[in-house]
Enzyme design. Sequence first.
Site, mmCIF file in Angstrom:
data_model
loop_
_atom_site.group_PDB
_atom_site.id
_atom_site.type_symbol
_atom_site.label_atom_id
_atom_site.label_comp_id
_atom_site.label_asym_id
_atom_site.label_seq_id
_atom_site.Cartn_x
_atom_site.Cartn_y
_atom_site.Cartn_z
ATOM 1 N N ASP A 93 0.812 -1.218 0.000
ATOM 2 C CA ASP A 93 0.000 0.000 0.000
ATOM 3 C C ASP A 93 0.852 1.278 0.000
ATOM 4 O O ASP A 93 1.600 1.538 0.945
ATOM 5 C CB ASP A 93 -0.898 0.053 1.239
ATOM 6 C CG ASP A 93 -1.673 -1.234 1.492
ATOM 7 O OD1 ASP A 93 -1.099 -2.320 1.310
ATOM 8 O OD2 ASP A 93 -2.834 -1.154 1.907
ATOM 9 N N GLU A 117 -4.354 2.038 -2.600
ATOM 10 C CA GLU A 117 -5.598 2.493 -1.982
ATOM 11 C C GLU A 117 -5.429 3.586 -0.927
ATOM 12 O O GLU A 117 -6.406 4.200 -0.539
ATOM 13 C CB GLU A 117 -6.351 1.304 -1.385
ATOM 14 C CG GLU A 117 -5.777 0.769 -0.106
ATOM 15 C CD GLU A 117 -6.887 0.398 0.887
ATOM 16 O OE1 GLU A 117 -8.053 0.373 0.505
ATOM 17 O OE2 GLU A 117 -6.553 0.173 2.050
ATOM 18 N N ASN A 118 -4.194 3.852 -0.483
ATOM 19 C CA ASN A 118 -3.963 4.918 0.499
ATOM 20 C C ASN A 118 -3.101 6.039 -0.062
ATOM 21 O O ASN A 118 -2.519 6.823 0.686
ATOM 22 C CB ASN A 118 -3.281 4.360 1.748
ATOM 23 C CG ASN A 118 -4.091 3.276 2.435
ATOM 24 O OD1 ASN A 118 -3.654 2.136 2.522
ATOM 25 N ND2 ASN A 118 -5.266 3.607 2.915
ATOM 26 N N ASN A 125 -10.367 -1.504 0.965
ATOM 27 C CA ASN A 125 -11.544 -0.911 1.595
ATOM 28 C C ASN A 125 -11.619 0.609 1.451
ATOM 29 O O ASN A 125 -12.675 1.201 1.656
ATOM 30 C CB ASN A 125 -11.597 -1.285 3.080
ATOM 31 C CG ASN A 125 -10.364 -0.852 3.846
ATOM 32 O OD1 ASN A 125 -9.251 -1.250 3.510
ATOM 33 N ND2 ASN A 125 -10.541 -0.053 4.883
ATOM 34 N N HIS A 126 -10.501 1.265 1.096
ATOM 35 C CA HIS A 126 -10.514 2.714 0.904
ATOM 36 C C HIS A 126 -10.693 3.117 -0.558
ATOM 37 O O HIS A 126 -10.483 4.280 -0.904
ATOM 38 C CB HIS A 126 -9.215 3.332 1.443
ATOM 39 C CG HIS A 126 -9.120 3.336 2.944
ATOM 40 N ND1 HIS A 126 -9.914 4.136 3.736
ATOM 41 C CD2 HIS A 126 -8.328 2.630 3.788
ATOM 42 C CE1 HIS A 126 -9.609 3.925 5.011
ATOM 43 N NE2 HIS A 126 -8.653 3.014 5.065
ATOM 44 N N HIS A 164 -6.783 -8.349 0.395
ATOM 45 C CA HIS A 164 -6.774 -7.169 1.257
ATOM 46 C C HIS A 164 -7.599 -7.476 2.495
ATOM 47 O O HIS A 164 -8.832 -7.498 2.460
ATOM 48 C CB HIS A 164 -7.369 -5.984 0.481
ATOM 49 C CG HIS A 164 -7.067 -4.658 1.096
ATOM 50 N ND1 HIS A 164 -5.867 -4.023 0.924
ATOM 51 C CD2 HIS A 164 -7.805 -3.845 1.880
ATOM 52 C CE1 HIS A 164 -5.873 -2.872 1.555
ATOM 53 N NE2 HIS A 164 -7.045 -2.748 2.165
ATOM 54 N N HIS A 193 -3.145 -4.339 3.477
ATOM 55 C CA HIS A 193 -4.055 -3.671 4.405
ATOM 56 C C HIS A 193 -3.432 -3.351 5.754
ATOM 57 O O HIS A 193 -3.689 -2.276 6.308
ATOM 58 C CB HIS A 193 -5.350 -4.463 4.630
ATOM 59 C CG HIS A 193 -6.311 -3.810 5.590
ATOM 60 N ND1 HIS A 193 -6.921 -2.607 5.306
ATOM 61 C CD2 HIS A 193 -6.742 -4.180 6.826
ATOM 62 C CE1 HIS A 193 -7.707 -2.269 6.326
ATOM 63 N NE2 HIS A 193 -7.606 -3.193 7.255
ATOM 64 N N HIS A 236 -0.254 -2.877 6.538
ATOM 65 C CA HIS A 236 0.862 -1.932 6.380
ATOM 66 C C HIS A 236 2.145 -2.347 7.093
ATOM 67 O O HIS A 236 3.075 -1.553 7.184
ATOM 68 C CB HIS A 236 0.462 -0.523 6.843
ATOM 69 C CG HIS A 236 -0.572 0.130 6.005
ATOM 70 N ND1 HIS A 236 -0.799 1.488 6.015
ATOM 71 C CD2 HIS A 236 -1.457 -0.378 5.106
ATOM 72 C CE1 HIS A 236 -1.772 1.788 5.170
ATOM 73 N NE2 HIS A 236 -2.196 0.654 4.617
#
Length: 274
Positions: free
Chosen positions: A8, A39-40, A67-68, A154, A179, A181
């Site tokens: 991520d 996603e982040n 999820n983001h 994820h 997810h 990290h």
Amino acid sequence: MRLLFLGDMVGKTGRAAVWDRLPGLVSDLKLDFVIVNGENAAGGFGITEDIFLETINAGADVVTTGNHVWDQKDAVAFAGRHDQFLRPANYPQGTPGRGSGLFYARSGARVLVANIMGRVFMHPELDDPFKSAEAILDACPLKEQADAIIFDFHAEATSEKQCFGHFVDGRASFVVGTHTHVPTADHQILNGGTAYMSDAGMCGDYDSSLGMDKEEPLNRFISKMPKGRMEAATGPATICGVGVEISDSTGLAEKIAPLRIGPRLSETIPEFWR
């Protein structure tokens, strides 16, 4: 086939590090295919179309999410415009974008990439990830329609990640978790030949709380009250990921090792690529 997966990207410092180093990695390590979880990437929450395109231009073949995925308002609009952008495949039918796709590596190999989201401690709770994976594998079996199959799983719970790895063992080339990290030390090749790692880690500032400036999350743990917004940390980023060598004849993994480049964690590049 030489495949690199990067965990991520978190905030400006994370994405800038990836954009800066990835072109050289592709060239120096003679990579055939690169996947980056993005996603982040936009301030720690979601991804914009411009960031997605810049990541592709830097050398990524596919950008996965989690999820983001919808945290940035334009994601719903651009998700359907780019085949190389994946959101979790187990979103309900009718969700914008796609959860998997068949792509071509620089070597000419056909690579199926699927993005799946777990359900344990995850929100929103999506459709059954195991059934979603089964449908993807049925539609595009290894060494029939695909020369390699990669899953970005994820998820929060390592138990769910490990069970998913065993579920597709021998039918996929590589399962990598995202997810949390934090890079895990369990990279391995499972009994059936599938490479596995519970979490690739993040590309971001590790002098932080999961890539976010540590003061606000620390405050919330201590006081149980928010003082302000969560903000992505802005210190020097460490790039974390994992490299896999996949057999051209079987589509299964032959080697796996972590990749870490940056100031905080011990640097490592897979020995088989040196």
